[in-house]
Scaffold this motif. Structure first.
Motif, PDB file in Angstrom:
ATOM      1  N   CYS A   1       3.448   3.722   0.506  1.00  0.00           N
ATOM      2  CA  CYS A   1       4.093   3.836   1.617  1.00  0.00           C
ATOM      3  C   CYS A   1       5.591   3.076   1.588  1.00  0.00           C
ATOM      4  O   CYS A   1       6.561   3.137   1.808  1.00  0.00           O
TER       5      CYS A   1
ATOM      6  N   CYS B   1       1.596   0.048   7.470  1.00  0.00           N
ATOM      7  CA  CYS B   1       2.452   0.441   6.660  1.00  0.00           C
ATOM      8  C   CYS B   1       2.173   2.112   6.581  1.00  0.00           C
ATOM      9  O   CYS B   1       3.053   2.891   6.619  1.00  0.00           O
ATOM     10  N   LYS B   2       0.871   2.515   6.634  1.00  0.00           N
ATOM     11  CA  LYS B   2       0.590   4.003   6.889  1.00  0.00           C
ATOM     12  C   LYS B   2       0.976   4.503   8.119  1.00  0.00           C
ATOM     13  O   LYS B   2       1.684   5.507   8.221  1.00  0.00           O
TER      14      LYS B   2
ATOM     15  N   THR C   1       4.920   4.932   7.895  1.00  0.00           N
ATOM     16  CA  THR C   1       5.332   5.973   7.168  1.00  0.00           C
ATOM     17  C   THR C   1       4.943   7.555   7.774  1.00  0.00           C
ATOM     18  O   THR C   1       5.593   8.227   7.579  1.00  0.00           O
TER      19      THR C   1
ATOM     20  N   CYS D   1       8.159  13.114  -0.850  1.00  0.00           N
ATOM     21  CA  CYS D   1       6.929  12.660  -0.141  1.00  0.00           C
ATOM     22  C   CYS D   1       5.961  13.715   0.093  1.00  0.00           C
ATOM     23  O   CYS D   1       4.848  13.705  -0.201  1.00  0.00           O
TER      24      CYS D   1
END
Length: 721
Positions: free
Chosen positions: A417, A456-457, A460, A545
């Motif tokens: 991420c 972070c996830k 993202t 991504c």
């Protein structure tokens, strides 16, 4: 010293027209008058404060050096005076020495007409020195320059300048020795091959007497012999005095400054930045540091012994040595922009004076020592985040610092991420992530580490879902609102440190982002828009991504050649920072090329449908350039080299290529054969060599990639997968 030395020589050697206007320009000094000495001057003895105090914004070194020079000149002048006979015929010379003495005193001291002694050092260092009414020099003047000036004043007052001790400060001592070396040459009489400073007789014959003393004194000429003549003791003293007078004249009357006195502190520092452009400009952080030191001094603390020094050292390590000034300023701007957002949700300008005012105002608003230290601690935490998270490199570290004890899945997901957010240029993400990382630095707990991974996830997922379906417009405002105000209607407090120190909560973050996505939080709505928007020419970083997300633990869909479907967890992990950085996935390539009309389905080139995510894949290097605009039959053979590792089958591919007249490029084949990861190509090469790569397949594949991407990241925001 050399400039003034040579300046006196020029008064002798140049023509009268040049001599009359000869000056030496010493640059610009910027002073800002201190309007609140009782608030800002520390340490402070109110009885000893001068009537006007200026903060020296630019010129500290020059003013300090001039003060030291004046101190040494006074010593030399009075030492020579003591060598004069007591005869009345030298009274006028003694009077002139006293006039020069008064001039020199004004260059290193100020007479406040009270206290003991009544003269005080003209320059002191804020937070280190304090003008004292009648205290000891040792207890009040601790910086090298102020200490030496105070000692000179004390010795002069006590008629003991000849016994003045050498400076304690090594740098001051070094400067004083250099000054003494030059003054020794200036006082030297008689002929010398190594010393071309003008001798007294030359000076008296060339320089107008009013430049040496206040009115013509022909009687003094009688004591000055020719340079080659005989010098008795008195002649040496008088000649040395004349030579020293010439030096003092040039120093005091012909060395010039431009002095700027802005009416506001912001203007003063703006001018400093502009005038200092040829050097290394100071940053707002560097000009802020002395204020921190000053506050600590008021608390009776030495900066280097405090936590604030520890925090500041992290900022210095990050910004202090970043190469060219432009790079340093750019990093400072980015750092302070994020810092202001994380501190109180403030959107900070990149203008130096506004940055400096923001830092100073916020520190002054912190009304307790603990609050001020907390402010500096936040800067240190952000610097650590910058180094450990923004600077994370998976080739050097297996996990972001602080996450080493978590599961491999958590370490991989957080690293993936962070690299995605960094490479896509989403700098605003750092505002939120640094708040969670700061908590991890403070608590050093497993729960804080887990929450940082989840943050972070969440960031993202939010960023990917937003940008895969629409433009950047309004994106940064979502972060600013969260940090500054939160969402009161939905029970989400501000995330900034000043208002929401206790609101670093992963559930609140996920909820806020879900609400911010609005209708894009609905899978059907998102898929409809993402399949249209997720294109190479609209959202290139999102395409990379999506290709990773859709390849993670997937296998070819045997019912639909060209598509992939979910496989068993752990089958083919792609959400990994080492994968993201792998040279095997260096390039996003179009399967049907941009100029493939005639060799590919023409409908792919209507509205540039070939840019869609369904027509993209990840390849090592510029592989597509070898195949150029070749049809699917050629590209499929290349791609099968990437997906195939069986040597016998590779021989069969070469024979197949030869049979249909395809000449394969050796360099490209080496790139494909030597790649470590290829499973993401398996679904593509399930399309037969004699099959079709057309608009219908690209649309199906675009839909499938979006569906798989949603299934990966939706749960990161608490949305149904």
């Amino acid at each position: 010293m050399e400039d003034v030395f040579n300046g006196v020589k020029s008064l002798i050697e140049d023509s009268p027209e040049i001599r009359e206007r000869a000056i030496h320009f010493m640059g610009t000094v910027i002073l800002f008058q201190e309007s609140s000495p009782k608030q800002n001057i520390q340490p402070r003895d109110d009885r000893a404060l001068p009537t006007r105090i200026d903060n020296v914004i630019d010129g500290q070194q020059r003013i300090s050096t001039i003060a030291l020079l004046a101190c040494v000149l006074l010593q030399r002048l009075l030492n020579l005076r003591s060598g004069l006979p007591g005869d009345a015929k030298f009274d006028s010379l003694r009077t002139e020495i006293d006039s020069k003495r008064d001039l020199l005193l004004e260059l290193f001291s100020v007479d406040i007409k009270r206290g003991s002694p009544s003269r005080k050092p003209i320059i002191v260092r804020g937070s280190v020195d304090g003008w004292t009414f009648d205290g000891t020099d040792e207890d009040n003047y601790k910086s090298g320059v102020a200490s030496y000036i105070a000692s000179t004043i004390r010795a002069y007052t006590n008629n003991s300048l000849g016994k003045l001790a050498k400076p304690n400060d090594k740098r001051v001592a070094r400067n004083v020795r250099e000054i003494e070396k030059w003054l020794k040459k200036i006082e030297e009489t008689g002929p010398s091959d190594d010393n071309d400073y003008p001798r007294a007789k030359q000076i008296l014959e060339t320089i107008p007497e009013e430049s040496l003393w206040t009115y013509p004194r022909p009687e003094l000429r009688d004591h000055v012999p020719e340079p080659t003549g005989e010098f008795d003791k008195v002649a040496k003293v008088v000649s040395s005095l004349v030579q020293l007078f010439a030096f003092i004249h040039y120093f005091a009357e012909r060395c010039c400054f431009t002095v700027i006195k802005p009416v506001s502190e912001e203007w003063a520092f703006d001018m400093f930045q502009s005038l200092n452009a040829s050097g290394t400009p100071l940053t707002a952080i560097e000009t802020f540091k002395p204020l921190v030191v000053n506050y600590l001094a008021q608390e009776g603390k030495i900066f280097k012994d405090t936590k604030s020094n520890e925090y500041f050292s992290k900022v210095d390590q990050l910004i202090g040595d970043t190469g060219p000034a432009a790079k340093k300023n750019k990093l400072t701007d980015e750092f302070l922009t994020i810092f202001a957002l994380t501190h109180d949700g403030h959107t900070l300008s990149t203008q130096f004076s506004l940055q400096r005012r923001y830092l100073n105002d916020r520190l002054r608003a912190a009304d307790t020592p603990a609050a001020r230290e907390d402010f500096v601690r936040q800067m240190g935490e952000l610097a650590t985040y910058w180094d450990s998270v923004i600077g994370f490199e998976p080739n050097n570290l297996l996990a972001i610092a602080g996450l080493e004890d978590l599961t491999q899945e958590s370490k991989s997901a957080s690293g993936f991420c962070v690299l995605f957010l960094r490479d896509s240029g989403h700098k605003m993400a750092n505002s939120v992530l640094s708040r969670f990382y700061g908590r991890l630095l403070r608590e050093k707990s497993q729960q804080a580490a887990i929450d940082f991974v989840e943050a972070c996830k969440a960031v993202t997922a939010f960023y990917f879902l937003w940008r895969a379906a629409k433009t950047n417009s309004g994106l940064d405002d979502v972060y600013r609102k969260l940090l500054r105000a939160g969402d009161e209607d939905n029970g989400i407090p501000p995330l900034c440190a000043l208002k929401g120190q206790d609101s670093i909560n992963i559930e609140n973050l996920q909820k806020y982002f879900r609400l911010a996505l609005d209708d894009l939080a609905d899978r059907t709505q998102w898929l409809t828009r993402a399949t249209q928007n997720l294109r190479y020419d609209f959202a290139k970083p999102m395409c990379k991504c999506a290709l990773f997300l859709s390849a993670h633990d997937t296998i070819p869909d045997s019912d639909s050649p060209g598509l992939m479907k979910l496989g068993t967890p752990g089958t083919h992990p792609m959400i990994d920072p080492r994968m993201w950085n792998s040279p095997d996935f260096k390039s996003i390539e179009h399967i049907a090329p941009g100029k493939g009309q005639g060799n590919w389905d023409d409908s792919l080139y209507e509205s540039e449908r070939f840019q869609a995510i369904g027509n993209l894949t990840l390849l090592p290097g510029e592989v597509n350039s070898s195949a150029g605009n070749s049809p699917w039959v050629v590209k499929s053979i290349y791609y099968r080299h990437l997906a195939e590792k069986d040597p016998e089958k590779l021989v069969g591919l070469a024979q197949e290529a030869e049979k249909i007249g395809v000449v394969l490029q050796a360099h490209t084949l080496d790139l494909l054969k030597n790649s470590s990861y290829s499973h993401h190509m398996e679904s593509i090469v399930r399309v037969p060599t004699d099959g079709k790569w057309d608009k219908d397949l690209v649309e199906l594949r675009s839909r499938r990639i979006c569906e798989l991407s949603w299934s990966r990241v939706a749960s990161w925001l608490g949305l149904p997968a």
